[in-house]
Design a protein around this motif. Structure first.
Motif, PDB file in Angstrom:
ATOM      1  N   TYR A 105      -9.273 -26.382   7.884  1.00  0.00           N
ATOM      2  CA  TYR A 105     -10.186 -27.295   8.236  1.00  0.00           C
ATOM      3  C   TYR A 105     -10.596 -27.862   7.456  1.00  0.00           C
ATOM      4  N   ARG A 135      -9.547 -18.084   8.479  1.00  0.00           N
ATOM      5  CA  ARG A 135      -8.648 -18.685   8.069  1.00  0.00           C
ATOM      6  C   ARG A 135      -8.427 -20.557   8.430  1.00  0.00           C
ATOM      7  N   TYR A 168     -19.906 -17.743   5.651  1.00  0.00           N
ATOM      8  CA  TYR A 168     -20.216 -18.474   4.224  1.00  0.00           C
ATOM      9  C   TYR A 168     -19.451 -19.606   4.441  1.00  0.00           C
ATOM     10  N   HIS A 199       6.236 -20.756   3.175  1.00  0.00           N
ATOM     11  CA  HIS A 199       4.602 -21.307   3.524  1.00  0.00           C
ATOM     12  C   HIS A 199       4.067 -22.917   3.166  1.00  0.00           C
ATOM     13  N   HIS A 200       3.268 -23.369   4.014  1.00  0.00           N
ATOM     14  CA  HIS A 200       3.034 -24.921   4.796  1.00  0.00           C
ATOM     15  C   HIS A 200       1.487 -24.807   3.950  1.00  0.00           C
ATOM     16  N   SER A 201       2.108 -26.595   4.639  1.00  0.00           N
ATOM     17  CA  SER A 201       1.187 -27.135   4.450  1.00  0.00           C
ATOM     18  C   SER A 201      -0.385 -26.879   5.222  1.00  0.00           C
ATOM     19  N   PRO A 202      -1.171 -27.251   4.535  1.00  0.00           N
ATOM     20  CA  PRO A 202      -2.356 -26.357   6.097  1.00  0.00           C
ATOM     21  C   PRO A 202      -2.700 -27.110   7.161  1.00  0.00           C
ATOM     22  N   PRO A 204     -19.003 -11.370   7.391  1.00  0.00           N
ATOM     23  CA  PRO A 204     -19.389 -12.471   6.494  1.00  0.00           C
ATOM     24  C   PRO A 204     -18.041 -13.671   5.851  1.00  0.00           C
ATOM     25  N   ALA A 253     -10.699 -27.096   4.109  1.00  0.00           N
ATOM     26  CA  ALA A 253      -9.720 -27.751   2.774  1.00  0.00           C
ATOM     27  C   ALA A 253      -8.925 -29.337   3.188  1.00  0.00           C
ATOM     28  N   LEU A 254      -8.604 -29.294   4.632  1.00  0.00           N
ATOM     29  CA  LEU A 254      -8.030 -31.123   4.850  1.00  0.00           C
ATOM     30  C   LEU A 254      -9.519 -31.789   5.187  1.00  0.00           C
ATOM     31  N   ILE A 264      -2.670 -24.315   9.612  1.00  0.00           N
ATOM     32  CA  ILE A 264      -3.393 -24.520  11.285  1.00  0.00           C
ATOM     33  C   ILE A 264      -2.620 -24.226  12.255  1.00  0.00           C
ATOM     34  N   GLU A 265      -1.200 -25.602  12.296  1.00  0.00           N
ATOM     35  CA  GLU A 265      -0.619 -24.978  13.638  1.00  0.00           C
ATOM     36  C   GLU A 265      -0.315 -23.368  14.095  1.00  0.00           C
ATOM     37  N   SER A 314      -2.817 -21.585  15.135  1.00  0.00           N
ATOM     38  CA  SER A 314      -3.552 -21.896  16.447  1.00  0.00           C
ATOM     39  C   SER A 314      -2.192 -20.768  17.496  1.00  0.00           C
ATOM     40  N   GLU A 361       0.142 -26.893   9.097  1.00  0.00           N
ATOM     41  CA  GLU A 361       1.019 -26.570   9.518  1.00  0.00           C
ATOM     42  C   GLU A 361       0.825 -25.120   9.167  1.00  0.00           C
ATOM     43  N   LYS A 395     -10.764 -13.402  11.377  1.00  0.00           N
ATOM     44  CA  LYS A 395     -10.357 -12.970  10.550  1.00  0.00           C
ATOM     45  C   LYS A 395      -8.936 -14.622  10.627  1.00  0.00           C
TER      46      LYS A 395
END
Lengths: 684, 283
Positions: free
Chosen positions: B57, B52, B85, B26-29, B81, B59-60, B33-34, B37, B31, B48
């Motif tokens: 985004y 995510r 949220y 797993h990767h950084s936010p 929901p 988180a960054l 996101i990439e 995308s 990555e 969903k």
């Protein structure tokens, strides 16, 4: 040895085959059948919790004794709590194990697992109380008179020594392990070999999160955690902290989900410390070691939040001689994550490290970043980005036979130094994106950490998956030590060739000058200059070309590529094709991907012996005078191109891409700006 | 027997076709996101996945693209929901109270039970608190706390809200109620503060003395006792405690580094010292 390793590497195949066949049995079986555990939780000097699961209802009991042949005490009735899967019909109102909300089930992608607890599950948690401290007990779990497991030499536990007594313990630390594959198995086996060779069993096990990839579902917990570690889990307690992958299905806020079903941890100071009122973060004492577990994933990490307030209160009353804290997101890392850039990591560093260091924390254990990184003896490294200046108390290697063990005063004293360990190398794919300047060891190998505490000495050993010692340091806490800061600390070598993925930045370059580490392969000597971005502060590279095309190359890369990405902005006043150069062998042989503002297209070109061939042209409806995010994922004989996180297409190649240099390209008469250049190293 | 062979064969085939273990990485936010995308670009534009990506985004700290993703998710499913949220929280972080309240109310409206509605009531309560609308905030906190799994922070924020409204007795009662539901030491400490503020000094004194006896670091207890002394009109005793607290805080705080907790405690000590001046020297 080689044969054993080979067998191990493929040993997961029949296991996985077996696992695949299991659900068929699960659905058809009506008989009570043990399928998880028994495993141990919430150890105290006087008690232990034994947990197990069955398909179908049983008449549960635990029998314990001082030998497997004499299990003369039976625990049944009230001390055993029962939780069931949501499908189980009962007349009494029982607590339910996790079931995915109906709305989520309807929308779940067909590729994702059902995260719910397997049907017809009964989970038993037996509190075995009235035990003697530091005493070995054998045990077995029963359904009525039928023994389900245990009653042999393999099923035993040792109660914790009394709080405050001299510590003599061995701790296994693993993170980011829950793949269910042969690497995870090898890391576990390596630990078992190590404990056998050194003739010292584990006393406890700390898992620093990501124990059940990919989403922490109930079945992933079963296959990637319980099935893997059962030989260890039946003898020692695993004290967990939740990783972000468990966070896909479990919630720290509500304490609900497969992660919270799997573990029984203190909420009301059952094992020492102060009550947290939640299973998301907690503390416990074993001998004179105080342990702190925090939730770095999905709870309020602000200094005014409940978790920080609890930590402050807990540490005020902590009485141990050693203090060990663990959570998932590392305060310092440049592995697969970057603690200078990511919010959760920055918050854990800037909000929680000060509280811990003001209470004299000795060791901080984390995962998340898939690498092994181990710091020097540090204090006060809260700034972003992390620097080594003024925060290193001992820049030696900490090895008793090297530079010598790190020294601290006896007891818990503020700001005498911490060693931060990232142990995210327990099974998942490894990577490194940079060099964290406070680190003493950075190792890109799978493995785990063994902590041995013996009175005033703590020794930490990193063993890789082949049971080879790769790092060792000690901390000795004795008498009164005068703390000084190292003025010019040792620096870890920033070996570019060891980075697996990295971002190229120009923040150390000078405006108006060509950047270092880049060479103009074609074009004018000053074809590439550093200029400010629109905000006037951030830096970008600007490449221009006069009457011939410009090609600038990054000097420090000449390798296979997995990903090459950049933001490319063609200036409106000098519109000409511009883009990225890769697999560059020499001036006659390379590949180019360029945006062509005239034809409004993306062009993939190959230059062989100086002859340029257009491989594909793809019409693109984007404004090239604004930054366009170009991402190329390079595979064996194809390239996946993605633009602006949206438009995506594939270019097929006739040959495999060779290793080579990377660079930037601007056609004659053009000018383009480049920022956020990202590279992921490929493999041969 | 035949069925067992078939199962094993299927299992082996699945095992052989299983992706390489390293694909679990797993990767950084950015990555993540990439990767998300990538999935979206390939047609997997589900609420969903969009949520995510929005969460990553957020988180960054990239609120605008986060909001865009939540809104895109809501376009596909108008009452999803998690999207509501995320949207409410992001607007709240941006201090866009009107939009945040609209989203919170949407979440409340579509919730199927009190547990689902509770986080949205909590957001509404925070908005009211930030707007200085005490009574509305209290009402919203009450609704949030009907959840079967209320957060410790919600109890604390409800009590703080009541204290800001000048209702220390109500704050104390709310915390007493909270302590019956959750054993957290944080609630207990807040309750002790509320005892002092509401004038129940005898009960508070007993707990403070016990806390002082137990603790290795005593500054928070000393500060609480100093407040108690002030409430009992004993400024000299308050001053002694504040000075002792300050001494301990200084011994734990490293110069030139930020420690929010100790800095706040230091400020409290100094404030108490300022408000409890030394007695006039006797002639």
């Amino acid at each position: 040895m080689f044969l054993t390793r080979k067998i191990r590497q493929w040993a997961w195949l029949p296991v996985l085959a077996g696992l695949v066949s299991l659900p068929l049995d699960f659905e058809t079986s009506n008989a009570a059948e043990l399928y998880r555990g028994p495993y141990l939780q919430l150890a105290t000097p006087q008690s232990m919790v034994v947990v197990w699961r069955t398909f179908g209802k049983t008449n549960p009991s635990v029998r314990i004794g001082n030998s497997p042949e004499a299990l003369d005490r039976t625990i049944s009735g009230d001390p055993i709590t029962l939780q069931v899967s949501a499908d189980v019909k009962t007349t009494e109102k029982l607590p339910l194990l996790y079931k995915e909300p109906a709305a989520d089930t309807e929308k779940r992608d067909a590729r994702d697992d059902d995260p719910s607890t397997v049907a017809n599950t009964y989970q038993y948690e037996a509190l075995v109380a009235g035990l003697k401290p530091a005493t070995r007990y054998y045990y077995a779990v029963y359904d009525g008179e039928q023994q389900l497991a245990g009653g042999d030499k393999q099923h035993y536990f040792v109660t914790s020594p009394p709080a405050g007594s001299d510590a003599k313990m061995r701790i296994w630390v693993v993170g980011d392990s829950g793949t269910g594959d042969h690497i995870q198995r090898d890391v576990h086996l390596a630990m078992q070999e190590f404990t056998q060779e050194t003739k010292r069993d584990l006393d406890l096990y700390l898992h620093v999160g990501d124990m059940a990839y990919g989403d922490g579902t109930d079945q992933q917990f079963q296959h990637h955690f319980f099935d893997m570690y059962q030989p260890t889990l039946r003898n020692v307690v695993c004290w967990p902290t939740m990783g972000n992958h468990e966070g896909h299905t479990s919630r720290g806020i509500s304490g609900f989900g497969p992660y919270y079903d799997a573990y029984v941890v203190p909420t009301a100071a059952e094992a020492g410390g102060l009550p947290s009122g939640t299973e998301a973060y907690y503390s416990f004492d074993i001998a004179d070691v105080h342990f702190i577990c925090l939730d770095s994933h999905d709870l309020d990490r602000s200094p005014d939040g409940a978790m920080a307030k609890w930590l402050v209160a807990d540490l005020e009353e902590a009485q141990g001689d050693w203090l060990i804290a663990f959570w998932h997101h590392p305060p310092y890392t440049k592995g697969s994550h970057d603690s200078d850039r990511e919010g959760q990591l920055i918050e854990m560093r800037s909000h929680f490290m000060p509280i811990l260091e003001a209470a004299g924390v000795d060791i901080v254990l984390t995962g998340h970043s898939h690498i092994y990184e181990r710091s020097m003896l540090i204090d006060g490294a809260y700034a972003t980005p992390t620097t080594a200046e003024g925060v290193i108390l001992d820049d030696g290697d900490g090895h008793p036979e090297g530079d010598g063990a790190y020294r601290k005063s006896a007891g818990l004293n503020p700001h005498e130094g911490t060693v931060a360990i990232v142990s995210g190398h327990g099974g998942a794919g490894l990577s490194r994106r940079g060099t964290m300047p406070i680190m003493r060891e950075i190792i890109i190998e799978h493995g785990s950490v063994i902590l041995d505490i013996d009175g005033e000495t703590l020794t930490s050993t990193m063993i890789n998956k082949n049971n080879v010692e790769r790092d060792l340091f000690s901390i000795v806490k004795r008498g009164k030590v005068n703390i000084t800061r190292v003025e010019k600390p040792w620096k870890p070598v920033h070996d570019f060739s060891k980075l697996t993925r990295f971002m190229l930045t120009w923040h150390e370059e000078t405006f108006g000058q060509p950047p270092s580490k880049w060479t103009v392969a074609a074009g004018a000597p000053k074809a590439m200059l550093i200029e400010p971005q629109a905000d006037g502060k951030a830096k970008q590279a600007v490449v221009s070309a006069t009457d011939t095309a410009s090609v600038v190359l990054f000097n420090e890369y000449n390798d296979h590529l997995k990903t090459y990405a950049a933001n490319v902005e063609i200036t409106a006043e000098k519109p000409a094709p511009a883009g990225l150069v890769f697999a560059y062998q020499d001036a006659q042989n390379y590949y180019t991907y360029r945006l062509n503002p005239e034809t409004k297209s993306g062009e993939m070109l190959r230059t062989v012996d100086g002859n340029e061939t257009v491989l594909t042209t793809k019409t693109i409806d984007l404004d090239f005078t604004k930054p366009v995010k170009v991402v190329m994922k390079l595979r064996r004989k194809r390239i996946e191109v993605q633009l602006q996180d949206d438009l995506e297409y594939t270019v097929n190649l006739t040959d495999r891409l060779p290793p080579g240099k990377i660079g930037l390209y601007v056609d004659a008469g053009g000018k383009a700006k480049y920022s956020i250049v990202y590279i992921e190293r490929g493999s041969p | 027997m035949r069925e067992q062979y078939i199962r094993i064969t299927i299992g082996l085939l699945v095992a052989l076709l299983w992706p390489s273990p390293t694909t679990w990485a797993h990767h950084s936010p950015s990555e993540v996101i990439e990767a998300l995308s990538d999935r979206i670009a390939k047609g997997e534009r589900t609420p969903k996945i969009l949520v995510r990506r929005g969460d990553e985004y957020r988180a960054l700290g990239k609120n605008e693209p986060a909001i865009a993703d939540y809104l895109a998710a809501l376009k596909i499913e108008k009452n999803h929901p998690p999207a509501v949220y995320g949207l409410a929280n992001t607007h709240l972080a941006q201090q866009n109270f009107t939009e945040a309240m609209l989203a919170a109310n949407q979440g409340i409206r579509v919730a199927k039970n009190p547990d689902e509605a509770a986080p949205f009531h909590a957001i509404a309560a925070r908005i009211y608190d930030k707007q200085g609308k005490g009574e509305s905030a209290s009402a919203a906190w009450k609704k949030a706390l009907t959840s079967s799994r209320p957060q410790v922070d919600w109890f604390l924020q409800e009590a703080r809200s009541l204290q800001r409204q000048g209702a220390p007795q109500k704050a104390r009662q709310a915390l007493e109620q909270a302590m019956t539901k959750n054993p957290s030491i944080v609630l207990r400490r807040a309750w002790l503060e509320a005892l002092v503020q509401s004038g129940d000094t005898d009960t508070a004194a007993k707990h403070i003395e016990a806390g002082l006896a137990r603790s290795r670091w005593k500054s928070s207890w000393l500060l609480l006792r100093a407040k108690l002394n002030l409430a009992q009109h004993q400024p000299e005793a308050a001053r002694r405690d504040a000075q002792a607290a300050l001494q301990e805080i200084n011994s734990r705080q490293r110069p030139n580094t930020e420690n929010h907790y100790l800095a706040a405690a230091r400020e409290q000590s100094l404030a108490i010292l300022k408000h409890s001046p030394l007695p006039e020297p006797r002639p």
